[in-house]
Motif scaffolding. Structure first.
Motif, PDB file in Angstrom:
ATOM      1  N   GLN A 249       0.797  -1.229   0.000  1.00 15.06           N
ATOM      2  CA  GLN A 249       0.000   0.000   0.000  1.00 15.06           C
ATOM      3  C   GLN A 249       0.825   1.272   0.000  1.00 15.06           C
ATOM      4  O   GLN A 249       0.311   2.339  -0.301  1.00 15.06           O
ATOM      5  N   GLY A 250       2.114   1.181   0.362  1.00 14.83           N
ATOM      6  CA  GLY A 250       2.907   2.393   0.521  1.00 14.83           C
ATOM      7  C   GLY A 250       2.734   2.970   1.915  1.00 14.83           C
ATOM      8  O   GLY A 250       2.556   4.169   2.085  1.00 14.83           O
ATOM      9  N   GLY A 251       2.787   2.113   2.943  1.00 18.60           N
ATOM     10  CA  GLY A 251       2.552   2.534   4.325  1.00 18.60           C
ATOM     11  C   GLY A 251       1.263   1.945   4.848  1.00 18.60           C
ATOM     12  O   GLY A 251       0.387   1.548   4.084  1.00 18.60           O
ATOM     13  N   GLN A 252       1.152   1.870   6.138  1.00 14.86           N
ATOM     14  CA  GLN A 252      -0.036   1.286   6.744  1.00 14.86           C
ATOM     15  C   GLN A 252      -1.231   2.222   6.594  1.00 14.86           C
ATOM     16  O   GLN A 252      -1.125   3.422   6.791  1.00 14.86           O
TER      17      GLN A 252
ATOM     18  N   THR B 131     -10.318  -2.177 -11.972  1.00 13.25           N
ATOM     19  CA  THR B 131      -9.989  -1.140 -10.995  1.00 13.25           C
ATOM     20  C   THR B 131      -9.958  -1.698  -9.579  1.00 13.25           C
ATOM     21  O   THR B 131     -10.115  -0.959  -8.613  1.00 13.25           O
ATOM     22  N   ASP B 132      -9.757  -3.024  -9.414  1.00 14.99           N
ATOM     23  CA  ASP B 132      -9.625  -3.607  -8.078  1.00 14.99           C
ATOM     24  C   ASP B 132      -8.448  -2.984  -7.342  1.00 14.99           C
ATOM     25  O   ASP B 132      -7.429  -2.634  -7.948  1.00 14.99           O
ATOM     26  N   TYR B 133      -8.569  -2.889  -6.030  1.00 18.29           N
ATOM     27  CA  TYR B 133      -7.468  -2.388  -5.202  1.00 18.29           C
ATOM     28  C   TYR B 133      -6.476  -3.512  -4.911  1.00 18.29           C
ATOM     29  O   TYR B 133      -5.272  -3.328  -4.999  1.00 18.29           O
ATOM     30  N   TRP B 134      -6.989  -4.689  -4.534  1.00 17.69           N
ATOM     31  CA  TRP B 134      -6.145  -5.814  -4.152  1.00 17.69           C
ATOM     32  C   TRP B 134      -5.992  -6.796  -5.307  1.00 17.69           C
ATOM     33  O   TRP B 134      -6.868  -6.910  -6.166  1.00 17.69           O
ATOM     34  N   PRO B 135      -4.880  -7.545  -5.342  1.00 19.16           N
ATOM     35  CA  PRO B 135      -4.673  -8.511  -6.426  1.00 19.16           C
ATOM     36  C   PRO B 135      -5.595  -9.720  -6.292  1.00 19.16           C
ATOM     37  O   PRO B 135      -6.036 -10.082  -5.199  1.00 19.16           O
ATOM     38  N   SER B 136      -5.874 -10.366  -7.416  1.00 19.47           N
ATOM     39  CA  SER B 136      -6.706 -11.564  -7.428  1.00 19.47           C
ATOM     40  C   SER B 136      -5.870 -12.837  -7.488  1.00 19.47           C
ATOM     41  O   SER B 136      -6.362 -13.926  -7.205  1.00 19.47           O
ATOM     42  N   SER B 137      -4.605 -12.715  -7.868  1.00 21.43           N
ATOM     43  CA  SER B 137      -3.689 -13.858  -7.882  1.00 21.43           C
ATOM     44  C   SER B 137      -2.266 -13.335  -7.760  1.00 21.43           C
ATOM     45  O   SER B 137      -2.006 -12.130  -7.875  1.00 21.43           O
ATOM     46  N   GLY B 138      -1.330 -14.254  -7.528  1.00 19.20           N
ATOM     47  CA  GLY B 138       0.066 -13.871  -7.384  1.00 19.20           C
ATOM     48  C   GLY B 138       0.552 -13.985  -5.949  1.00 19.20           C
ATOM     49  O   GLY B 138      -0.227 -14.246  -5.021  1.00 19.20           O
ATOM     50  N   VAL B 139       1.859 -13.793  -5.771  1.00 20.82           N
ATOM     51  CA  VAL B 139       2.496 -13.935  -4.453  1.00 20.82           C
ATOM     52  C   VAL B 139       3.378 -12.729  -4.183  1.00 20.82           C
ATOM     53  O   VAL B 139       4.203 -12.348  -5.020  1.00 20.82           O
TER      54      VAL B 139
ATOM     55  N   ALA C 293       7.976 -14.200   4.965  1.00 21.30           N
ATOM     56  CA  ALA C 293       6.523 -14.353   4.968  1.00 21.30           C
ATOM     57  C   ALA C 293       6.008 -13.991   3.593  1.00 21.30           C
ATOM     58  O   ALA C 293       6.651 -13.227   2.852  1.00 21.30           O
ATOM     59  N   SER C 294       4.855 -14.531   3.224  1.00 23.23           N
ATOM     60  CA  SER C 294       4.311 -14.228   1.904  1.00 23.23           C
ATOM     61  C   SER C 294       2.794 -14.205   1.931  1.00 23.23           C
ATOM     62  O   SER C 294       2.153 -14.970   2.662  1.00 23.23           O
ATOM     63  N   PHE C 295       2.252 -13.269   1.145  1.00 26.75           N
ATOM     64  CA  PHE C 295       0.829 -13.228   0.837  1.00 26.75           C
ATOM     65  C   PHE C 295       0.626 -13.984  -0.472  1.00 26.75           C
ATOM     66  O   PHE C 295       1.291 -13.689  -1.469  1.00 26.75           O
ATOM     67  N   THR C 296      -0.296 -14.926  -0.487  1.00 31.80           N
ATOM     68  CA  THR C 296      -0.763 -15.518  -1.739  1.00 31.80           C
ATOM     69  C   THR C 296      -2.188 -15.044  -1.956  1.00 31.80           C
ATOM     70  O   THR C 296      -3.062 -15.288  -1.114  1.00 31.80           O
ATOM     71  N   ALA C 297      -2.420 -14.341  -3.058  1.00 25.96           N
ATOM     72  CA  ALA C 297      -3.774 -13.850  -3.342  1.00 25.96           C
ATOM     73  C   ALA C 297      -4.647 -15.023  -3.773  1.00 25.96           C
ATOM     74  O   ALA C 297      -4.386 -15.661  -4.791  1.00 25.96           O
ATOM     75  N   LEU C 298      -5.692 -15.320  -2.997  1.00 23.58           N
ATOM     76  CA  LEU C 298      -6.640 -16.374  -3.338  1.00 23.58           C
ATOM     77  C   LEU C 298      -7.723 -15.848  -4.261  1.00 23.58           C
ATOM     78  O   LEU C 298      -8.264 -16.586  -5.086  1.00 23.58           O
ATOM     79  N   SER C 299      -8.054 -14.577  -4.103  1.00 24.61           N
ATOM     80  CA  SER C 299      -9.031 -13.883  -4.943  1.00 24.61           C
ATOM     81  C   SER C 299      -8.832 -12.396  -4.698  1.00 24.61           C
ATOM     82  O   SER C 299      -7.932 -11.997  -3.956  1.00 24.61           O
ATOM     83  N   ASN C 300      -9.686 -11.565  -5.285  1.00 20.26           N
ATOM     84  CA  ASN C 300      -9.561 -10.130  -5.037  1.00 20.26           C
ATOM     85  C   ASN C 300     -10.144  -9.729  -3.685  1.00 20.26           C
ATOM     86  O   ASN C 300     -10.148  -8.549  -3.334  1.00 20.26           O
TER      87      ASN C 300
ATOM     88  N   LEU D 293      -9.168 -11.693   4.965  1.00 23.28           N
ATOM     89  CA  LEU D 293      -9.751 -10.845   3.940  1.00 23.28           C
ATOM     90  C   LEU D 293      -8.879  -9.621   3.714  1.00 23.28           C
ATOM     91  O   LEU D 293      -8.385  -9.007   4.672  1.00 23.28           O
ATOM     92  N   TRP D 294      -8.706  -9.261   2.447  1.00 21.07           N
ATOM     93  CA  TRP D 294      -7.937  -8.054   2.133  1.00 21.07           C
ATOM     94  C   TRP D 294      -8.546  -6.839   2.822  1.00 21.07           C
ATOM     95  O   TRP D 294      -7.818  -5.948   3.279  1.00 21.07           O
ATOM     96  N   SER D 295      -9.837  -6.787   2.918  1.00 23.78           N
ATOM     97  CA  SER D 295     -10.519  -5.612   3.479  1.00 23.78           C
ATOM     98  C   SER D 295     -10.189  -5.377   4.944  1.00 23.78           C
ATOM     99  O   SER D 295     -10.399  -4.284   5.460  1.00 23.78           O
ATOM    100  N   ALA D 296      -9.652  -6.393   5.631  1.00 24.38           N
ATOM    101  CA  ALA D 296      -9.298  -6.242   7.046  1.00 24.38           C
ATOM    102  C   ALA D 296      -7.907  -5.670   7.230  1.00 24.38           C
ATOM    103  O   ALA D 296      -7.513  -5.377   8.362  1.00 24.38           O
ATOM    104  N   LEU D 297      -7.161  -5.478   6.143  1.00 24.97           N
ATOM    105  CA  LEU D 297      -5.779  -5.000   6.248  1.00 24.97           C
ATOM    106  C   LEU D 297      -5.719  -3.473   6.162  1.00 24.97           C
ATOM    107  O   LEU D 297      -6.563  -2.853   5.551  1.00 24.97           O
TER     108      LEU D 297
END
Length: 371
Positions: A61-64, A320-328, A338-345, A367-371
């Motif tokens: 995100q470029g900072g919390q 125009t999604d904010y969070w990725p839908s796939s990737g690591v 540590a790693s985030f694996t995107a399960l969906s958007n 959930l991405w929305s909780a971050l």
């Protein structure tokens, strides 16, 4: 025609920031007038179950922001989710500004040396204005401009402050995106910015630093040979149309890539926390209504320290999604990772390797929305 999209499509690009890269990618002296500075931890972070999610989300995100600030802060922080991560918001509006400042035409190569002075004021598409002044050397095709922003608004993002931009014009045919097959396309170009304040969707941050942007067009592999000699020369080799025609025998291209190299210091204007990036490289490849992002570099959090980030698998951001839908997205810390694996958007999996042996010791999801 080709539509080069950087990332997140509608507002495309330009930077994050402090300490400077030169045009050749080497490190240069930081601007002495920098008013914001990073004074947080400079030690490698220890990636615990709680801290890992905060650090990975902050690096993306470029900072919390929002929920990543912790439960107490989240109760009082009701800001909506920004349109896009801060680094890309800043990159997008600065790039648009630089393209607005280019001269309407330049001389062709091989002509006598001439320096063209350029200056103007440009209105933003949602308010405010940008004033610029500078020069273009028609002999070596180099340009330099100073930019001043007064509530300059582009695509619901507002910027205030000053910046300088420099680089060379390019003869590559980029169509659209401000390039339009003209010989005055800036590519590559760099921007240094000084206490730039960006506001978007309730989020406000100030940044100082530098970015170098390089764009590459997609090869015309999906373009049929031109056969209409009445509209343009017959083109049997599938090369780009020299006159940028819209002939019916041409299939629209999407694609191309953009690489951003940047260093910066960024302050959240609500929490006053300051973050930092070093040698951050973002490579963006556009597709049909999505972009793939490969990221590497170092991210500093004032509380937890720094992590080195990478994308073993590029992050795919749809529309125009904010969070990725796939990737690591991976972070390496103090002999752990540590790693985030995107399960969906909307959701992710978090894997933590506490002893850096290549195997996950802790696995959770959220959930991405909780971050």
């Amino acid at each position: 025609m080709k539509a080069i999209k950087l990332l997140f499509l509608s507002i495309l690009l330009l930077t994050q920031m402090a300490g400077c890269l030169g045009n050749n990618g080497t490190t240069a002296t930081a601007t002495s007038s920098t008013k914001i500075s990073y004074a947080g931890s400079t030690d490698p972070a220890t990636l615990t179950q709680t801290d890992s999610a905060i650090l990975l989300a902050g690096a993306y995100q470029g900072g919390q922001t929002g929920g990543a600030l912790g439960s107490t802060a989240s109760l009082t922080d009701n800001r909506p989710t920004p349109l896009h991560p801060r680094t890309l918001l800043l990159s997008a509006i600065l790039e648009k500004a630089v393209l607005q400042a280019k001269p309407s035409n330049t001389t062709t190569s091989g002509t006598a040396a001439a320096v063209t002075n350029v200056s103007n004021q440009v209105a933003g598409n949602c308010g405010g204005q940008m004033a610029y002044t500078g020069t273009v050397d028609d002999a070596d095709r180099e340009f330099y401009v100073s930019l001043t922003f007064d509530n300059y608004c582009e695509d619901a993002t507002t910027i205030n402050g000053t910046a300088t931009a420099s680089g060379q014009t390019d003869t590559n045919a980029f169509d659209q995106d401000g390039f339009n097959n003209k010989n005055d396309a800036f590519n590559p170009f760099s921007v240094s910015f000084y206490d730039i304040t960006i506001s978007s969707a309730g989020d406000s941050f100030t940044a100082t630093g530098y970015a170098l942007i390089t764009k590459e067009d997609e090869p015309d592999q999906d373009e049929n040979p031109d056969v209409d000699a009445g509209s343009e020369p017959i083109n049997p080799k599938n090369t780009p149309d020299s006159d940028d025609s819209s002939a019916a025998d041409e299939t629209p291209d999407v694609g191309g890539s953009t690489t951003i190299k940047l260093d910066c210091v960024l302050r959240d204007n609500t929490t006053k926390l300051v973050y930092k990036t070093e040698k951050l490289v973002i490579s963006l490849t556009a597709g049909v209504d999505y972009s793939d992002a490969s990221i590497s570099g170092r991210y500093y959090d004032p509380t937890y320290g720094y992590v080195d980030i990478s994308t073993p698998t590029p992050l795919r951001i749809n529309g125009t999604d904010y969070w990725p839908s796939s990737g690591v997205l991976k972070a390496a810390g103090n002999n752990d990772s540590a790693s985030f694996t995107a399960l969906s958007n909307t959701s992710y999996q978090l894997d933590i390797d506490t002893n850096n042996d290549g195997a996950a010791d802790i696995t959770t999801s959220g959930l991405w929305s909780a971050l």
